[in-house]
Design an enzyme around this catalytic site. Structure first.
Site, PDB file in Angstrom:
ATOM      1  N   GLU A 298      -6.098  -6.127  11.623  1.00 37.64           N
ATOM      2  CA  GLU A 298      -5.275  -6.543  10.498  1.00 37.64           C
ATOM      3  C   GLU A 298      -6.184  -7.289   9.511  1.00 37.64           C
ATOM      4  O   GLU A 298      -6.458  -8.478   9.704  1.00 37.64           O
ATOM      5  CB  GLU A 298      -4.143  -7.460  10.958  1.00 37.64           C
ATOM      6  CG  GLU A 298      -3.066  -6.763  11.748  1.00 37.64           C
ATOM      7  CD  GLU A 298      -1.900  -7.693  12.064  1.00 37.64           C
ATOM      8  OE1 GLU A 298      -0.750  -7.222  12.023  1.00 37.64           O
ATOM      9  OE2 GLU A 298      -2.151  -8.883  12.351  1.00 37.64           O
TER      10      GLU A 298
ATOM     11  N   GLU B 297       7.451  -7.241  19.470  1.00 37.83           N
ATOM     12  CA  GLU B 297       6.040  -6.895  19.344  1.00 37.83           C
ATOM     13  C   GLU B 297       5.207  -7.944  20.065  1.00 37.83           C
ATOM     14  O   GLU B 297       5.343  -9.137  19.811  1.00 37.83           O
ATOM     15  CB  GLU B 297       5.639  -6.837  17.866  1.00 37.83           C
ATOM     16  CG  GLU B 297       4.159  -6.593  17.620  1.00 37.83           C
ATOM     17  CD  GLU B 297       3.797  -6.709  16.136  1.00 37.83           C
ATOM     18  OE1 GLU B 297       2.696  -6.284  15.774  1.00 37.83           O
ATOM     19  OE2 GLU B 297       4.623  -7.240  15.362  1.00 37.83           O
TER      20      GLU B 297
END
Length: 375
Positions: free
Chosen positions: A240, A157
Site C-alpha cells: 500500500e 479484513e
C-alpha cells in the site's frame, strides 16, 4: 544442397564441423520454446495469472496518477508509481498477488471460498524487496466473510504488516500486543467505513516468512470479528503506497489451503456454551471468576473465550487461562492442563483487574467464535 565428397585444400574437417553446427542450430531453433517476456501492466485494475495458480493485479484505486507493475513468473515489481496522497488517509493502491477470489476475479483452480471450520491449515510463504525513498506498508491481507462471496467487500479484513515506512498507521487504534505464529505484533482494530480491519504490525521489517494463515484467522474469531462458520475468501500479498513506491517487489508467493477441518470436537471447534461471570469489586479493583459450560453434545478440544472489557478496566493478572490483551477486546485462552471441555462439562478461570469510573460487567461472550448465553 548435398556437400562435396572431395577435399578442398585440406579443409573438409572445417566444412563438416560448420555444417554440423548449422544443423544443430536449426534443430535448436525448431524445438526450443520461445523465451517468455515479463508482463507489464499499467491499466488501473489490470491483472494476469502466474504459475497457472495465482493472480497478480495492479489495483490502483486511490489516485488517477500512473502506476505500472512488471509481472514475473514468481511475483511482480512496481516500475512506476507517480504522485502521492496524504498519509492520514487511504493509500494510492494495493498492487498484489492473490489466491482466491477478489471482486469476481478468481485465481485458477482455487479452493476458496472455504469455511473456516473446514480448513485444517493454510500454509503460505512470501518474500519482499523494499525501498527507502517511499511511504508505504508491505501487507499480507486475509479476507473473511459470513458468506462464500466472490465479489465485493468482505466483512472482516486481517492485515499483517511485514514492514512500514513513513508516518502511516493501520485503521483504528492499537488495542494491545500479541504473539501470533511465533512472532510478536502490535495489534490494531477499527473500521474503515466498509469493513472491520484487524491489523498485526511487525515491530521491525520482515523480508520473508512462511506461516499458517489460520493462526491469524483464529485471532479474528477469538476477538469476535469472525466466526468459524465464516469463509476465507482470499489471501493477498502486496504493498500500500502513499508516496512513490517504484522498486517495491514481491519476489515470490505461495499459498495452499488444506480443507477437511478438525471434525467434531477437534481443536477450536465451535460449541454451544453458557458463561457465568462472578465478580468481587472494591474501589479501583476487582476479581472475576468465570465459568464456561459446554452445553453441546460434543467435547471441545482447545477453547478461546472472547469478550470486551468495559472502558476503564484492565487485567493485571490471571489464573487457569491466558488473557490478552490487558484491556478492550480480550481473549481468554486455555492452558495446557485444561484445554478440553467435555460435552456437558465446564471449565473455570479467573483474573484480577483495575478499573476507573463506574464498574460494569462485559455484555457478551463467544466461545471459539460461537456466542454464549449468560447465567
Amino acid at each position: 544442397m548435398r556437400p562435396s565428397t572431395h577435399p578442398v585444400r585440406g579443409a573438409s574437417g572445417l566444412v563438416g564441423a560448420l555444417l554440423a553446427a548449422l544443423a544443430a542450430l536449426a534443430a535448436l531453433l525448431t524445438t526450443a520454446p520461445a523465451a517468455q517476456a515479463d508482463t507489464a501492466i499499467c491499466e488501473q485494475y489490470g491483472s494476469t495469472t502466474i504459475q497457472g495458480r495465482y493472480v497478480v493485479q495492479n489495483n490502483r484505486w486511490g489516485t488517477s496518477e500512473t502506476q505500472c507493475i512488471n509481472v514475473t513468473d514468481s511475483g511482480f515489481r512496481i516500475t512506476q508509481a507517480d504522485g502521492s496522497v496524504p498519509t492520514n488517509g487511504a493509500p494510492k493502491s494495493y498492487p498484489s498477488v492473490f489466491y482466491g477470489c477478489h471482486y469476481t476475479n478468481c485465481s485458477p483452480g482455487t479452493s476458496l471460498p472455504a469455511q473456516l471450520s473446514t480448513i485444517s491449515s493454510a500454509p503460505t510463504s512470501i518474500s519482499y524487496s523494499y525501498v527507502s525513498n517511499a511511504v508505504y506498508d508491505a501487507a499480507y491481507d486475509i479476507w473473511l466473510d459470513p458468506t462464500p462471496r466472490t465479489d465485493g467487500v468482505n466483512r472482516t479484513e486481517i492485515m499483517v504488516w511485514f514492514n512500514k515506512v513513513g508516518s502511516i498507521q493501520p485503521v483504528g487504534s492499537q488495542v494491545g500486543t500479541a504473539t501470533v505464529a511465533g512472532r510478536q505484533w502490535q495489534v490494531w482494530s477499527g473500521n474503515n467505513g466498509s469493513n472491520d480491519v484487524l491489523s498485526f504490525v511487525a515491530p521491525s521489517a520482515i523480508t520473508s516468512w512462511s506461516f499458517d494463515v489460520m493462526d491469524f484467522a483464529r485471532q479474528a474469531v477469538a476477538r469476535g470479528l469472525a466466526q468459524n462458520s465464516w469463509y476465507l475468501t482470499s489471501v493477498q500479498a502486496g504493498f500500500e503506497p502513499w508516496q512513490n513506491g517504484a522498486g517495491l517487489a514481491v519476489n515470490s508467493f505461495s499459498s495452499t489451503v488444506n480443507t477437511g477441518g478438525s471434525g467434531p470436537g477437534g481443536p477450536g471447534t465451535p460449541a454451544a456454551c453458557e458463561v457465568t461471570y462472578a465478580t468481587s469489586v472494591w474501589p479501583g479493583g476487582f476479581t472475576a471468576d468465570v465459568t464456561v459450560a459446554n452445553t453441546s453434545a460434543s467435547p471441545v478440544d482447545g477453547w478461546r473465550l472472547a469478550f470486551t472489557l468495559p472502558s476503564g478496566q484492565r487485567v493485571t493478572s490471571a489464573w487457569n487461562a491466558t488473557v490478552t490483551p490487558s484491556s478492550g477486546a480480550v481473549t481468554a485462552t486455555n492452558l495446557a492442563h485444561n484445554g478440553q471441555i467435555a460435552a456437558g462439562g465446564r471449565v473455570a478461570f479467573g483474573f484480577q483487574g483495575a478499573y476507573s469510573g463506574t464498574f460494569a460487567k462485559p455484555t457478551g461472550f463467544s466461545l471459539n467464535g460461537t456466542a454464549c448465553t449468560t447465567a
